[in-house]
Design an enzyme around this catalytic site. Structure first.
Site, short mmCIF file in Angstrom:
data_model
loop_
_atom_site.label_atom_id
_atom_site.label_comp_id
_atom_site.label_asym_id
_atom_site.label_seq_id
_atom_site.Cartn_x
_atom_site.Cartn_y
_atom_site.Cartn_z
N ASP A 380 -2.00 -5.44 -1.51
CA ASP A 380 -2.66 -5.69 -2.78
C ASP A 380 -1.65 -5.41 -3.89
O ASP A 380 -0.88 -4.45 -3.81
CB ASP A 380 -3.87 -4.77 -2.92
CG ASP A 380 -4.46 -4.84 -4.30
OD1 ASP A 380 -4.82 -5.94 -4.73
OD2 ASP A 380 -4.54 -3.78 -4.96
N ASP A 578 -5.94 -0.21 -2.50
CA ASP A 578 -6.27 1.04 -3.15
C ASP A 578 -7.65 1.08 -3.79
O ASP A 578 -7.97 2.04 -4.48
CB ASP A 578 -5.23 1.38 -4.21
CG ASP A 578 -5.35 0.49 -5.44
OD1 ASP A 578 -5.90 -0.62 -5.31
OD2 ASP A 578 -4.90 0.90 -6.52
N ASP A 582 -10.59 -4.03 -2.00
CA ASP A 582 -9.77 -4.22 -0.80
C ASP A 582 -10.50 -3.82 0.48
O ASP A 582 -9.97 -4.02 1.59
CB ASP A 582 -8.48 -3.39 -0.92
CG ASP A 582 -7.68 -3.76 -2.14
OD1 ASP A 582 -7.51 -4.97 -2.38
OD2 ASP A 582 -7.24 -2.85 -2.87
#
Length: 688
Positions: A380, A578, A582
């Site tokens: 990400d 994080d 996600d």
């Protein structure tokens, strides 16, 4: 750290903070057929058995050989018998129950092999004791009390080490439980503030947190503002400004301001409780390599039984019954997995210690086994490769009826209801420009798009260019491309299907991110960047970091889909993220790695948590996993290799050539093998 602007609710029931540490006690169903015991009981059994083993080694021979320090005196053999009996029944009990479970499951493994060896050694030694003390003085039968005692003590040590290693993985979280204060300042219905024990605080109550105090529960701020330090809980080093409407985590440290908080999670349902519960669940998992150790022990069980029976038949035919019985017992005792029993626990203990020292919380231990197969790491962008701290670069009105500052006032009015880093950057920019922030109502998150809300009776949305295209709303694509190519995240203020203003915010790449990508490539792993940003911004960041594979304009479900696409091509995938967005991808990936621990959903989804929120720790995890796997396999070879060689030799396979393994030599090799396994485990290192 990236946070979803939509509030998440706690769905799992945890445990009261007052007894969190008690949850680390191991149940009787962990590991091999239920042989794992309470940590304190295992430790106690080890020390008592170790003390009882001392007179056995002093007063009796080992495998028939008298050691230099051995002494005897009238009655010493009775001391040996009593001590060996206590060790067998008291120290050996967890192995007996484990063996019973394995045999009921028809899967003999480590516990069955240990029980076979110690049981045969003890029963034969009782026979030897009777013959040597009450039989003919011309006949002396070798006993195996020393072997029975040393095997049980070494096995108890091995399991204690393994349990201790698992416990150490949760020590940091156990300390987190201590972050919660014993009492909370609860505001009653009549407005009085009383101090109530934290265990009695209920969801829905209102608590007051004064400056400098620990926040007692998870909650939502209903009044006041302050800078909150969540570093001890989430790993984020910076104090985070909190205002009304935002969430706080129990255990965080409040700054100078006073906060009034509505309790959303207590000691039984709060963030810390959920983390502790998650670790407790992870403690009960077994890695594939440990299963391999059990399979090896199962093979040795059948091998020892087979060679023992063949040895008995061979020596009975070619010698006598006493020789045949002695040779069979020797085979079964030598087959006991002294080294094999501590091969994996010692490596696990060492690996866990190294991981904790380097900020790695390995929640699913099979992640270490899976790591060696990883070919792609999906990353990400925001908060992982970039700082997640956005700067307001451009805000421009697209209509004559609205000035730039007025547009920013409307945008900031809605963004103040979000805790996303982009919102923080916009609000900071508005304050720097001394723009009065509008009062927005009914603000809601549009999943994967932006926000919607009402200001002075009029509806507004903050959306992406992709949303404008989908809704056929006109906008200047050249202007958009110019801002996007500069690395900005571009959004639009919309009302009544008209784009009123364009907004550009920029994020900074983390200084260590480029080296991190280079290190991944040097390990033969392909980095793939995933982001909800536009393609131009994604392209710019990817080029800066040297990433050739990237995907932009992704919704949360799109990231999970990308993971599945890579897996469908035969790739083993690690997902690094994080935040809440996600979570689906973290769950789908072969290994999910959370940068920090800021959201309960991210923690629930991840196999590994990087406490220091440093992406470079991903490389450290991969290196540690590789080294740990190598040491496990090496120790399995050392542990099982001894048995593979000595079992047929003890049975007399080379007897036709005039060689039969001396039991004393077998004991020496057995001890040497255990020492080598221990030393090999201690050489495990993490080379950063």
């Amino acid at each position: 750290m990236k946070m979803d602007s939509k509030e998440t609710t706690h769905e799992h029931q945890g445990m009261d903070h007052m007894n969190m540490s008690d949850q680390h006690s191991m149940n009787d169903d962990h590991g091999n057929g239920g042989h794992m015991m309470h940590m304190g009981d295992m430790k106690k059994k080890f020390w008592i058995s170790l003390i009882l083993m001392i007179p056995i080694l002093l007063f009796s021979p080992m495998m028939g050989i008298q050691l230099p320090f051995m002494v005897t005196f009238p009655g010493s053999e009775w001391i040996v018998l009593i001590a060996a009996t206590v060790i067998f029944f008291y120290g050996g009990m967890p192995f007996f129950t484990g063996a019973w479970s394995e045999l009921k499951a028809r899967k003999p493994a480590m516990m069955t092999l240990i029980t076979l060896g110690t049981g045969v050694a003890y029963i034969y030694s009782l026979y030897a004791f009777v013959v040597n003390n009450f039989g003919s003085h011309s006949m002396h039968v070798m006993d195996f009390f020393s072997e029975e005692a040393t095997l049980i003590v070494i096995m108890l040590l091995g399991h204690w080490l393994e349990m201790n290693a698992i416990m150490n993985a949760g020590n940091a979280l156990e300390k987190m439980a201590q972050l919660l204060p014993g009492e909370a300042h609860v505001k009653s219905e009549n407005g009085d503030v009383i101090d109530k024990p934290l265990a009695e605080v209920q969801v829905g109550e209102t608590v007051i947190v004064r400056g400098g105090e620990s926040i007692p529960t998870d909650g939502k701020i209903i009044a006041g503002q302050s800078s909150v330090n969540e570093s001890l809980v989430t790993g984020e080093a910076k104090a985070i400004k909190k205002v009304a409407g935002e969430k706080v985590i129990g255990g965080s440290i409040n700054g100078d301001g006073a906060l009034t908080i509505e309790v959303t999670g207590t000691g039984e349902s709060g963030y810390l409780a959920q983390v502790m519960q998650l670790v407790q669940k992870a403690q009960q998992d077994k890695s594939k390599t440990e299963t391999l150790a059990d399979r090896v022990a199962g093979w040795l069980f059948y091998a020892a039984l087979g060679f023992g029976i063949l040895a008995f038949v061979f020596w009975w035919i070619n010698a006598d019954l006493a020789t045949a019985l002695s040779r069979m017992v020797t085979v079964l005792v030598i087959a006991c997995p002294h080294a094999l029993g501590v091969a994996i626990p010692l490596v696990v203990a060492r690996s866990t210690s190294i991981a904790a020292a380097n900020g790695l919380l390995i929640q699913q231990r099979d992640a270490i086994e899976k790591a060696k197969h990883i070919s792609h790491v999906l990353l990400d962008k925001t908060g992982t490769l970039t700082e997640g701290e956005f700067t307001l670069n451009t805000v421009k009105s697209l209509t004559d009826t609205l000035s730039d500052d007025e547009a920013l006032s409307l945008i900031a009015g809605m963004e103040q209801h979000s805790s996303h880093p982009i919102a923080t950057g916009i609000l900071t920019g508005a304050k720097e420009r001394k723009v009065k922030i509008s009062a927005a109502e009914n603000v809601e998150t549009i999943k994967g798009v932006g926000l919607s809300g009402d200001i002075e009776g009029k509806s507004y949305q903050i959306v992406t260019a992709a949303f404008l295209n989908k809704q056929n709303i006109e906008f200047d694509k050249d202007q958009y491309d110019q801002l996007a190519q500069q690395g900005n995240s571009v959004s639009y203020l919309v009302s009544n299907d008209q784009a009123l203003a364009i907004l550009a915010v920029g994020d900074q790449i983390k200084p260590e991110a480029k080296k991190f990508i280079t290190d991944l490539k040097s390990m033969g792993i392909t980095p793939v960047m995933l982001t909800g940003d536009n393609q131009q911004t994604a392209q710019k960041v990817a080029n800066s970091l040297g990433i050739t594979e990237f995907k932009g304009q992704l919704l949360p479900e799109d990231k999970e889909k990308v993971v599945r696409e890579y897996q469908a091509k035969g790739n083993d995938v690690m997902m690094v993220g994080d935040g809440v967005n996600d979570a689906p991808a973290l769950v789908r990936a072969n290994i999910g790695v959370a940068i920090g621990a800021g959201t309960d959903v991210a923690i629930d989804s991840a196999d590994v948590v990087l406490v220091h929120s440093d992406p470079a720790d991903v490389v450290n995890f991969l290196k540690l996993s590789k080294a740990t796997n190598r040491k496990m396999i090496e120790n399995l070879w050392w542990g099982a290799g001894y048995n593979v060689i000595t079992i047929p030799l003890a049975a007399g396979i080379l007897a036709p050539l005039g060689f039969v393994l001396n039991p004393a030599v077998g004991a020496a090799v057995m001890s040497l093998s255990t020492i080598i396994v221990a030393l090999n485990a201690m050489t495990l290192r993490l080379k950063k």
